[in-house]
Design an enzyme around this catalytic site. Sequence first.
Site, PDB file in Angstrom:
ATOM      1  N   CYS A   2       0.814  -1.215   0.000  1.00  0.00           N
ATOM      2  CA  CYS A   2       0.000   0.000   0.000  1.00  0.00           C
ATOM      3  C   CYS A   2       0.852   1.271   0.000  1.00  0.00           C
ATOM      4  CB  CYS A   2      -0.964   0.049   1.165  1.00  0.00           C
ATOM      5  SG  CYS A   2      -2.032  -1.395   1.302  1.00  0.00           S
ATOM      6  N   ARG A  27       3.366  -0.055  -5.035  1.00  0.00           N
ATOM      7  CA  ARG A  27       3.030  -0.556  -3.703  1.00  0.00           C
ATOM      8  C   ARG A  27       1.613  -1.105  -3.612  1.00  0.00           C
ATOM      9  NH1 ARG A  27       6.545   0.750   0.265  1.00  0.00           N
ATOM     10  NH2 ARG A  27       4.920   0.384   1.825  1.00  0.00           N
ATOM     11  N   TRP A  74      -2.935  -2.681  -1.885  1.00  0.00           N
ATOM     12  CA  TRP A  74      -2.759  -4.106  -2.161  1.00  0.00           C
ATOM     13  C   TRP A  74      -3.514  -4.843  -1.062  1.00  0.00           C
ATOM     14  CZ3 TRP A  74       1.897  -5.957  -5.162  1.00  0.00           C
ATOM     15  CH2 TRP A  74       1.777  -7.309  -5.480  1.00  0.00           C
ATOM     16  N   ASN A  98      -1.601   1.941   5.810  1.00  0.00           N
ATOM     17  CA  ASN A  98      -0.735   0.883   5.298  1.00  0.00           C
ATOM     18  C   ASN A  98      -0.304   0.048   6.497  1.00  0.00           C
ATOM     19  OD1 ASN A  98       1.104  -0.720   3.929  1.00  0.00           O
ATOM     20  ND2 ASN A  98       2.745   0.791   4.037  1.00  0.00           N
ATOM     21  N   GLY A  99      -0.431  -1.281   6.389  1.00  0.00           N
ATOM     22  CA  GLY A  99      -0.043  -2.153   7.490  1.00  0.00           C
ATOM     23  C   GLY A  99      -1.143  -3.133   7.811  1.00  0.00           C
ATOM     24  N   GLU A 482      22.595 -21.000  -4.056  1.00  0.00           N
ATOM     25  CA  GLU A 482      22.213 -19.604  -4.324  1.00  0.00           C
ATOM     26  C   GLU A 482      23.387 -18.664  -4.084  1.00  0.00           C
ATOM     27  OE1 GLU A 482      19.968 -16.114  -5.101  1.00  0.00           O
ATOM     28  OE2 GLU A 482      19.903 -18.201  -5.768  1.00  0.00           O
ATOM     29  N   LYS A 486      24.925 -16.181  -6.946  1.00  0.00           N
ATOM     30  CA  LYS A 486      25.043 -14.734  -6.792  1.00  0.00           C
ATOM     31  C   LYS A 486      26.446 -14.254  -7.130  1.00  0.00           C
ATOM     32  CE  LYS A 486      21.090 -13.414  -5.974  1.00  0.00           C
ATOM     33  NZ  LYS A 486      20.788 -14.433  -6.973  1.00  0.00           N
ATOM     34  N   GLU A 489      27.026 -14.483 -10.893  1.00  0.00           N
ATOM     35  CA  GLU A 489      26.235 -13.533 -11.674  1.00  0.00           C
ATOM     36  C   GLU A 489      26.853 -12.144 -11.729  1.00  0.00           C
ATOM     37  OE1 GLU A 489      21.534 -14.631 -11.389  1.00  0.00           O
ATOM     38  OE2 GLU A 489      22.483 -13.964  -9.529  1.00  0.00           O
ATOM     39  N   HIS A 505      33.659 -36.633  -2.031  1.00  0.00           N
ATOM     40  CA  HIS A 505      33.523 -37.466  -3.224  1.00  0.00           C
ATOM     41  C   HIS A 505      33.947 -36.740  -4.497  1.00  0.00           C
ATOM     42  CE1 HIS A 505      31.612 -40.676  -1.000  1.00  0.00           C
ATOM     43  NE2 HIS A 505      30.794 -39.805  -0.450  1.00  0.00           N
ATOM     44  N   LYS A 604      16.673  -9.411 -16.606  1.00  0.00           N
ATOM     45  CA  LYS A 604      15.839  -9.588 -15.414  1.00  0.00           C
ATOM     46  C   LYS A 604      14.745 -10.612 -15.653  1.00  0.00           C
ATOM     47  CE  LYS A 604      14.681  -8.755 -11.227  1.00  0.00           C
ATOM     48  NZ  LYS A 604      15.544  -9.284 -10.166  1.00  0.00           N
TER      49      LYS A 604
END
Length: 609
Positions: A2, A27, A74, A98-99, A482, A486, A489, A505, A604
């Site tokens: 929001c 938002r 939202w 908002n919240g 991950e 990163k 990338e 191994h 992206k």
Amino acid sequence: MCGIVGYIGKQDASPIIIEGLRRLEYRGYDSAGICTLNGGEPQIRRAEGKLINLENILREQPAIGSRGIGHTRWATHGRPSEINAHPHRAGNIVVVHNGIIENYLKLKERLQGLGHNFCSETDTEIIAHLVEEHFRQCDDFETAVQLALAEVKGAYAVAILCNDEPDKLIAAKLGSPLVVGQGQGEYFVASDIPAMLSHTREMIFLEDGEIAVFTPEKMWVTDLVGQPVAKQSKTITWSPLMAEKGGYKHFMLKEIYEQPRALADTIAGRLQSEEGNIYLEDFGLSDAQLAGLDKIFIIACGTSWHAGLVGKFYIEKLARIPVEIDIASEFRYRDPIVTDKSLTILISQSGETADTLAALREAKGKGGKSVCICNVVDSSIARESDGVIYTHAGPEIGVASTKAFTTQLVALYLLALKLGRSCGTLTADSCRDKVEDLLALPRKLEETLELDEQIEKIARDSMNARDFLYLGRGNQYPIALEGALKLKEISYIHAEGYPAGEMKHGPIALIDENLPVVVLVPQNNIYDKVVSNMEEVCARGGKVIAITSGEESGLQGKVDTLIQVPQTTDDLMPILTSIPMQLLAYHIAVLKGTDVDQPRNLAKSVTVE
């Protein structure tokens, strides 16, 4: 999520508020509204859908006045609709918010007993009625707001008007962002700086528990009991692009630091603590359908696939349903066995990833049910899935995903909790306990971000390495993958993620004094096993960077570098250990001078196969 915009001064408020909302539309997408005061009845205009719908209404029915508040929403409590759109009114009190108000049901019952009638399904309307009730008793707008907010539990940023005191605008915050802009004979308030930057560069940042009162000529700030709080303005010197970056050097760093807020937004409105249930708007599948599942597929690419690997741990542990995890580009070429008792979970930040979209169509073509986890409203995958769980992370500009990844993990955890409740494998009490742990997570992320300076020093010490090895076990193995991704990338350093127990191994042959080895070793039931694997690295001269949890890990003095994140449950620990991975990759890339936000050869949203 929001967005809030407020204005008090001498100009027409409506165009200022609409311009600000346009800059905050990321938002909230599902409704928007505005209220202005002009000496008569409050002029409220609201519309379901995107901001353009509200603008169209205002062309036909202008809202005139030099005091006003606006909102883009939202949905959390209550479905997207005009009646649930903000602002909300009770008598002469009008509120945007908002919240999430955690105790709104208890407050609503009390207010109904006092004769208040509610029009919407939202928690926000409770604030309007609560302020009105106190205003009836004290006949003072500022005092009424103080008394009302003292009763509220949860997170909020609010802007409030009172038609009985039209020369005041009141704003307050607790756990949700709110910034004040100071002009000449006028004041602005908004959820983020870009909403006001074309009007003023003098900003005042409200802190939690503060209430700001504005007239066109002056403002003052108090705490919740009316004690004055001294505030200093700050001159913002950003360019428009820098404003979008929030003053950070790169979008990626900004997005790393946005994660506490992003996780809170992903959680907001989805936890029914009293019942021990999870509410997922737009989910599309009933509890009965979930209880009838015999297999789940998780399908994704890249970082989202790593999130899916963690999701497999969550779902199998909490719902006891077998899970297969597939890279999207491979799924449809192996003729997967999908039935009407299968659920396919698609994970995509953009919702436009071509391989993931093709996998969705393959699963649907075989008669399976589908739900996607996505960050972009009305994207192709979201539209074509039976249901969607939006991550509410906000725009992610940096190509290397950060906040989208951690919010995907939270969304998967919420889904696993919902599956567990639907399938009867998780009791209400157990779910409530896990919800409490989840609610504490944003604060622990903030604590983890305080490691930034330490991690930058580690980056300086290891930036010239040609290779990195990342090791983890259990639900930390995907985080090792991950972390390696990163680094590859954005710094272009070769890195590999590997299960710590498999190192002997093969990869153990690579270890020497020139190889940094990042080991994820939080305190959990396999801590001793991972320490044993780590000691195999130490014995061969490898440079160990250990990431552990808690204050007393027993690793002090045993490794070259020790990073300690706060302690949380084993399920939620991957979210915390992701943060040092992101910061290490970021700082190494900056030191090497690469293009952090737009690394070579990457996009992206990958919309080709």
